[in-house]
Design a protein around this motif. Sequence first.
Motif, PDB file in Angstrom:
ATOM      1  N   VAL A 103     -17.421  13.784  -2.097  1.00 55.86           N
ATOM      2  CA  VAL A 103     -16.294  12.467  -2.471  1.00 55.86           C
ATOM      3  C   VAL A 103     -14.662  13.028  -3.320  1.00 55.86           C
ATOM      4  CG1 VAL A 103     -18.752  11.830  -3.661  1.00 55.86           C
ATOM      5  CG2 VAL A 103     -16.937  12.705  -4.745  1.00 55.86           C
ATOM      6  N   GLY A 104     -13.976  11.295  -2.573  1.00 59.58           N
ATOM      7  CA  GLY A 104     -12.936  12.294  -3.109  1.00 59.58           C
ATOM      8  C   GLY A 104     -12.098  11.749  -4.617  1.00 59.58           C
ATOM      9  N   LEU A 105     -11.314  12.316  -5.524  1.00 58.58           N
ATOM     10  CA  LEU A 105     -11.089  12.510  -6.601  1.00 58.58           C
ATOM     11  C   LEU A 105      -9.706  12.192  -6.746  1.00 58.58           C
ATOM     12  CD1 LEU A 105     -12.862  15.423  -8.300  1.00 58.58           C
ATOM     13  CD2 LEU A 105     -14.034  12.846  -7.461  1.00 58.58           C
ATOM     14  N   TYR A 106      -9.073  10.592  -7.248  1.00 55.39           N
ATOM     15  CA  TYR A 106      -7.441  10.804  -7.096  1.00 55.39           C
ATOM     16  C   TYR A 106      -7.044  10.548  -8.486  1.00 55.39           C
ATOM     17  CZ  TYR A 106      -8.426  10.358  -2.420  1.00 55.39           C
ATOM     18  OH  TYR A 106      -8.677  11.090  -0.923  1.00 55.39           O
ATOM     19  N   HIS A 107      -6.390  10.326  -8.915  1.00 53.76           N
ATOM     20  CA  HIS A 107      -6.218  10.079 -10.794  1.00 53.76           C
ATOM     21  C   HIS A 107      -5.514   8.290 -10.360  1.00 53.76           C
ATOM     22  CE1 HIS A 107      -4.895   9.210 -14.456  1.00 53.76           C
ATOM     23  NE2 HIS A 107      -4.081   8.437 -13.889  1.00 53.76           N
ATOM     24  N   ALA A 108      -4.932   8.218  -8.831  1.00 53.82           N
ATOM     25  CA  ALA A 108      -4.752   6.420  -9.119  1.00 53.82           C
ATOM     26  C   ALA A 108      -4.588   6.153  -8.143  1.00 53.82           C
ATOM     27  CB  ALA A 108      -2.658   6.898  -9.016  1.00 53.82           C
ATOM     28  N   SER A 109      -4.507   5.568  -6.462  1.00 51.91           N
ATOM     29  CA  SER A 109      -5.425   5.636  -5.571  1.00 51.91           C
ATOM     30  C   SER A 109      -5.415   6.866  -4.567  1.00 51.91           C
ATOM     31  CB  SER A 109      -4.727   4.168  -5.333  1.00 51.91           C
ATOM     32  OG  SER A 109      -3.924   5.186  -4.472  1.00 51.91           O
ATOM     33  N   PRO A 110      -6.283   6.423  -3.534  1.00 53.45           N
ATOM     34  CA  PRO A 110      -6.039   7.904  -2.292  1.00 53.45           C
ATOM     35  C   PRO A 110      -4.302   7.597  -1.916  1.00 53.45           C
ATOM     36  CG  PRO A 110      -8.030   5.863  -2.185  1.00 53.45           C
ATOM     37  CD  PRO A 110      -7.380   5.557  -3.177  1.00 53.45           C
ATOM     38  N   ARG A 111      -4.298   6.677  -1.864  1.00 50.67           N
ATOM     39  CA  ARG A 111      -2.788   6.326  -0.899  1.00 50.67           C
ATOM     40  C   ARG A 111      -1.062   6.753  -2.306  1.00 50.67           C
ATOM     41  NH1 ARG A 111      -2.301  -0.454   0.836  1.00 50.67           N
ATOM     42  NH2 ARG A 111      -1.911  -0.582  -1.699  1.00 50.67           N
ATOM     43  N   ASP A 112      -1.406   7.194  -3.131  1.00 52.34           N
ATOM     44  CA  ASP A 112      -0.441   7.380  -4.174  1.00 52.34           C
ATOM     45  C   ASP A 112      -1.457   7.745  -5.099  1.00 52.34           C
ATOM     46  OD1 ASP A 112       1.721   7.301  -5.654  1.00 52.34           O
ATOM     47  OD2 ASP A 112       2.196   5.529  -5.782  1.00 52.34           O
ATOM     48  N   PRO A 113      -1.778   9.117  -5.407  1.00 51.31           N
ATOM     49  CA  PRO A 113      -2.991   9.365  -6.526  1.00 51.31           C
ATOM     50  C   PRO A 113      -1.969   9.075  -8.038  1.00 51.31           C
ATOM     51  CG  PRO A 113      -1.894  11.329  -4.916  1.00 51.31           C
ATOM     52  CD  PRO A 113      -1.409  10.026  -4.806  1.00 51.31           C
ATOM     53  N   VAL A 114      -0.842   9.664  -7.835  1.00 55.32           N
ATOM     54  CA  VAL A 114       0.129   8.711  -9.268  1.00 55.32           C
ATOM     55  C   VAL A 114      -0.259   7.819  -9.717  1.00 55.32           C
ATOM     56  CG1 VAL A 114       2.063   9.966 -11.015  1.00 55.32           C
ATOM     57  CG2 VAL A 114       1.103  11.784  -9.044  1.00 55.32           C
TER      58      VAL A 114
END
Length: 270
Positions: free
Chosen positions: A136-147
């Motif tokens: 699974v993908g893990l991102y703080h904010a989003s897959p295209r802008d993780p911050v």
Amino acid sequence: MIGQPPPYDKRPPWAGLKRKRLRIPVKVAILTDIHSNLPAFEAVLSAIDEAGIERRWCLGDVVGYGAQPDQCAKLVSERCELSLVGNHDLAVTGEISTEVFSASAAAAVEWTRANSDDSTIEFLKAQKPENTDHDVGLYHASPRDPVWEYVLAVDQARECIEEQASRVSFIGHSHVALWFSDSDGPPGADGGGQAEDAREMDLSEHRWLLNPGSVGQPRDGDSRAAWLELDTDEWKATYHRVDYDIDKAAEAIREAGLPELLADRLYVGQ
């Protein structure tokens, strides 16, 4: 959606290369946006233990807003097998500016910088805003802008779903428990929505982007601490809410001299 700074890019040179993903445990607790709220974090950890879940993944923003950054960072380092870094964490370490933060958020960053132990800062500096090493993908904010990107709308989420490397991904940052899919989702839904306590989502088909909601500062009208249980045997997600001692967290904020707003908002989940 609020105005956002340019995307934060701290990816290693090999980030775009394909690599073998690690198989994840059968059950994982996914939590995010603790924001130095120790009573909420401890209540969530107790609930996770009671559920018999042995793995915990944190999606970032361990600090900021609240008054107990060292205790929360220490617990994350001890109890979470994986942790990301969020925009408030990066502001505290000085890696991004507080220029676009609200006055109260910026004040909390400055207070945290001045009052955190060196070990807390070093722990935060060691983390990244995304992890795509697992199924699974893990991102703080989003897959295209993780911050920086706040994913709150279905159309916006579907653009992110198209970009995510994994079929199922998880995000934090907005402090709202949400689900999005490239399908309609449950009967009567239209590709996304808010997730209430005990909501179960069948993830066995289609592509998904889910937000567990915030541990330490929920903003979806429910003041209880939030976390999500992922079962990869059945590919099912279950949203959870946990009561905690809000008075204790609010009093710590007031005693620290942080803005009163940061204490008051805990009671209303906004």
